[in-house]
Write a protein that holds these residues in place. Structure first.
Motif, short mmCIF file in Angstrom:
data_model
loop_
_atom_site.label_atom_id
_atom_site.label_comp_id
_atom_site.label_asym_id
_atom_site.label_seq_id
_atom_site.Cartn_x
_atom_site.Cartn_y
_atom_site.Cartn_z
N LEU A 1 19.25 66.39 8.17
CA LEU A 1 20.12 66.46 6.99
C LEU A 1 21.58 66.69 7.36
CD1 LEU A 1 17.83 68.62 4.64
CD2 LEU A 1 18.02 66.13 4.79
N GLY A 2 21.86 66.78 8.66
CA GLY A 2 23.25 66.96 9.09
C GLY A 2 23.37 68.10 10.08
N LEU A 3 24.48 68.10 10.83
CA LEU A 3 24.70 69.13 11.85
C LEU A 3 24.73 70.53 11.25
CD1 LEU A 3 25.46 70.06 14.70
CD2 LEU A 3 27.84 69.45 14.20
N GLY A 4 25.37 70.67 10.08
CA GLY A 4 25.44 71.99 9.45
C GLY A 4 24.06 72.51 9.14
N HIS A 5 23.20 71.65 8.64
CA HIS A 5 21.83 72.05 8.31
C HIS A 5 21.07 72.41 9.59
CE1 HIS A 5 17.55 71.27 7.24
NE2 HIS A 5 17.91 71.96 6.17
N ALA A 6 21.30 71.65 10.67
CA ALA A 6 20.62 71.94 11.94
C ALA A 6 21.00 73.34 12.43
CB ALA A 6 21.00 70.88 12.99
N ILE B 1 28.86 87.05 24.12
CA ILE B 1 28.16 85.89 23.55
C ILE B 1 26.92 85.64 24.40
CG2 ILE B 1 28.36 83.41 22.99
CD1 ILE B 1 30.25 85.18 21.37
N ARG B 2 25.74 85.88 23.81
CA ARG B 2 24.50 85.79 24.60
C ARG B 2 23.66 84.58 24.22
NH1 ARG B 2 20.53 89.23 24.13
NH2 ARG B 2 20.89 89.44 21.90
N LYS B 3 23.85 84.09 22.98
CA LYS B 3 22.95 83.03 22.49
C LYS B 3 23.73 81.75 22.24
CE LYS B 3 19.80 86.26 20.30
NZ LYS B 3 19.32 86.83 19.05
N ALA B 4 23.08 80.63 22.53
CA ALA B 4 23.69 79.32 22.25
C ALA B 4 22.70 78.47 21.46
CB ALA B 4 24.05 78.61 23.55
N VAL B 5 23.23 77.76 20.48
CA VAL B 5 22.41 76.83 19.70
C VAL B 5 22.72 75.42 20.17
CG1 VAL B 5 21.91 75.94 17.39
CG2 VAL B 5 22.41 78.38 17.71
N LEU B 6 21.67 74.67 20.48
CA LEU B 6 21.82 73.27 20.91
C LEU B 6 21.08 72.38 19.90
CD1 LEU B 6 21.63 75.21 23.60
CD2 LEU B 6 21.81 73.04 24.76
N PRO B 7 21.82 71.76 18.98
CA PRO B 7 21.14 70.92 17.99
C PRO B 7 20.76 69.58 18.60
CG PRO B 7 23.51 70.92 17.62
CD PRO B 7 23.27 71.80 18.81
N VAL B 8 19.47 69.27 18.59
CA VAL B 8 19.01 68.02 19.22
C VAL B 8 18.11 67.23 18.27
CG1 VAL B 8 19.21 68.87 21.59
CG2 VAL B 8 17.07 69.23 20.36
N ALA B 9 18.31 67.43 16.97
CA ALA B 9 17.40 66.79 16.00
C ALA B 9 17.94 65.47 15.44
CB ALA B 9 17.10 67.76 14.86
N GLY B 10 19.11 65.05 15.90
CA GLY B 10 19.69 63.79 15.40
C GLY B 10 18.88 62.59 15.85
N LEU B 11 19.08 61.47 15.18
CA LEU B 11 18.28 60.27 15.47
C LEU B 11 18.87 59.41 16.58
CD1 LEU B 11 17.40 59.20 11.81
CD2 LEU B 11 16.01 60.53 13.43
N PHE C 1 18.71 80.27 24.71
CA PHE C 1 19.02 78.93 24.22
C PHE C 1 18.14 78.61 23.02
CE2 PHE C 1 20.03 79.26 28.62
CZ PHE C 1 21.20 78.54 28.78
N VAL C 2 18.76 78.26 21.91
CA VAL C 2 18.00 77.91 20.72
C VAL C 2 18.15 76.40 20.49
CG1 VAL C 2 17.60 78.40 18.29
CG2 VAL C 2 18.66 80.16 19.76
N PHE C 3 17.08 75.67 20.71
CA PHE C 3 17.10 74.22 20.48
C PHE C 3 16.64 73.95 19.06
CE2 PHE C 3 17.78 72.43 24.70
CZ PHE C 3 17.52 73.53 25.52
N VAL C 4 17.43 73.18 18.33
CA VAL C 4 16.99 72.74 17.00
C VAL C 4 16.48 71.32 17.18
CG1 VAL C 4 17.64 72.38 14.60
CG2 VAL C 4 18.76 74.19 15.94
N THR C 5 15.16 71.18 17.10
CA THR C 5 14.54 69.90 17.44
C THR C 5 14.02 69.19 16.19
OG1 THR C 5 12.29 70.67 17.71
CG2 THR C 5 13.74 70.93 19.60
N GLY C 6 13.57 67.98 16.38
CA GLY C 6 12.98 67.21 15.28
C GLY C 6 11.84 66.37 15.83
N PHE D 1 12.56 77.13 20.31
CA PHE D 1 12.63 75.79 19.70
C PHE D 1 12.32 75.94 18.22
CE2 PHE D 1 11.93 75.28 24.15
CZ PHE D 1 12.65 74.15 24.51
N VAL D 2 13.27 75.55 17.38
CA VAL D 2 13.00 75.56 15.94
C VAL D 2 13.09 74.13 15.44
CG1 VAL D 2 13.77 77.90 15.43
CG2 VAL D 2 15.42 76.05 15.36
N ARG D 3 12.39 73.86 14.38
CA ARG D 3 12.28 72.48 13.91
C ARG D 3 13.19 72.24 12.70
NH1 ARG D 3 8.47 68.78 16.49
NH2 ARG D 3 8.01 67.17 14.98
#
Ligand code: UTP
Length: 289
Positions: free
Chosen positions: A109-114, A4-14, A53-58, A102-104
């Motif tokens: 729309l929800g954690l699944g979408h992030a 396991i080399r990659k991690a997604v960190l969803p940080v786009a919540g309000l 590290f893949v940050f899902v940002t907003g 960093f992806v936007r």
């Protein structure tokens, strides 16, 4: 099996539950004792061997990107003042160049979408997800314990912890519970206490196969009108194995006001330098017993 080399960190919540603190500061940048919450989560993932590290940002989240960058003015000022200890710490915290993306997510729309927003960067390999508002004190790190278990069973893996009242959490349905690593047959969101399939709640750490992305692509809105990761995982469970790991450690939910306070206390109390004084403060506020 590939590591396991990659991690997604969803940080786009309000972060609405901790407003107004999060009006102009990302929830993930709120300090927990002496560092932003996100630093603990990145450290946990690094300790598990994560390389990317893949940050899902907003909107309003650029402070996270800046935090992981060089701060020239600050660093040269610190150099001028011979503040070598803190400079060394800032240096240690910096990511390897090129190891963060960093992806936007244009709308929350929800954690699944992030998570789906990270599909192109993750590609066709199993990956980790860490929800950054959940901090975990564990040795080895929670994700490191999961990676060790994943190396044995493969498939999909979810970290769980016992709770007193299952009706407030996502709860797993284990096939049997003979040890800390158990096969799952389902999961339910906030079940009534009497009919909960277990008292094990999902703590915000996952290792998933990339097939989840195809399911997320057409996942409709679920609870709260949001595209839920749980709904897609339930569909994936029809064709792939899911295990739950009751890891050794303790999670802290920084997404609520009291949870955030509790996390601050927990991290202050284990700090080698300030822990004893923090314990004294706790006693002072608790008053005479
Ligand atoms: P939460 O529901 O705990 O976070 O989502 P939130 O939406 O920021 O908080 P409240 O409920 O408004 O207070 C869990 C994680 O998923 C991310 C959040 O940033 C958090 O880390 N998330 C959630 C996204 O990235 N995008 C979303 O659309 C929703």
């Amino acid at each position: 099996m590939k590591p396991i080399r990659k991690a997604v960190l969803p940080v786009a919540g309000l972060g609405t539950r901790v407003l107004p603190a999060t009006k102009s500061i990302p929830k993930e940048m709120l300090p927990v004792f002496d560092r932003p919450a996100i630093q603990y989560v990145v450290d946990e993932a690094r300790a598990a061997g994560i390389e990317h590290f893949v940050f899902v940002t907003g909107r309003n989240k650029s402070a996270i990107e800046d935090y992981f960058d060089t701060a020239y003015e600050l660093e040269s000022t610190l150099q001028g003042k011979n503040k070598s200890a803190i400079l060394a710490e800032l240096e240690r915290n910096k990511p390897v160049p090129g190891s963060m993306s960093f992806v936007r997510q244009q709308a929350p729309l929800g954690l699944g979408h992030a998570i789906w927003c990270a599909r192109d960067i993750v590609g066709d390999e199993a990956f980790a997800i860490l929800l950054p508002d959940m901090l975990v004190q564990a040795q080895p790190s929670c994700l490191a314990q999961m990676v060790e278990a994943y190396d044995r069973v493969g498939g999909n893996l979810i970290a769980v912890e016992p709770c007193e009242d299952p009706s407030g959490y996502g709860i797993i349905d284990p096939v049997d519970r003979s040890g800390p690593l158990m096969k799952m047959k389902g999961m339910v969101e906030k079940p009534p206490r009497e009919s909960a399939p277990s008292n094990l709640f999902i703590t915000g750490r996952y290792i998933l196969q990339p097939d989840i992305f195809d399911l997320l692509a057409d996942q409709g809105a679920g609870a709260g009108g949001e595209i839920q990761l749980t709904d897609a995982m339930v569909r994936l469970m029809a064709s792939q194995d899911f295990h739950a790991l009751e890891y050794a450690g303790q999670s802290y939910d920084c997404g609520s006001k009291l949870g955030y306070l509790r996390a601050n206390m927990a991290y202050a109390l284990i700090d080698p330098e300030h822990g004893p004084a923090a314990a004294e403060l706790v006693r002072e506020f608790a008053g005479p017993s």
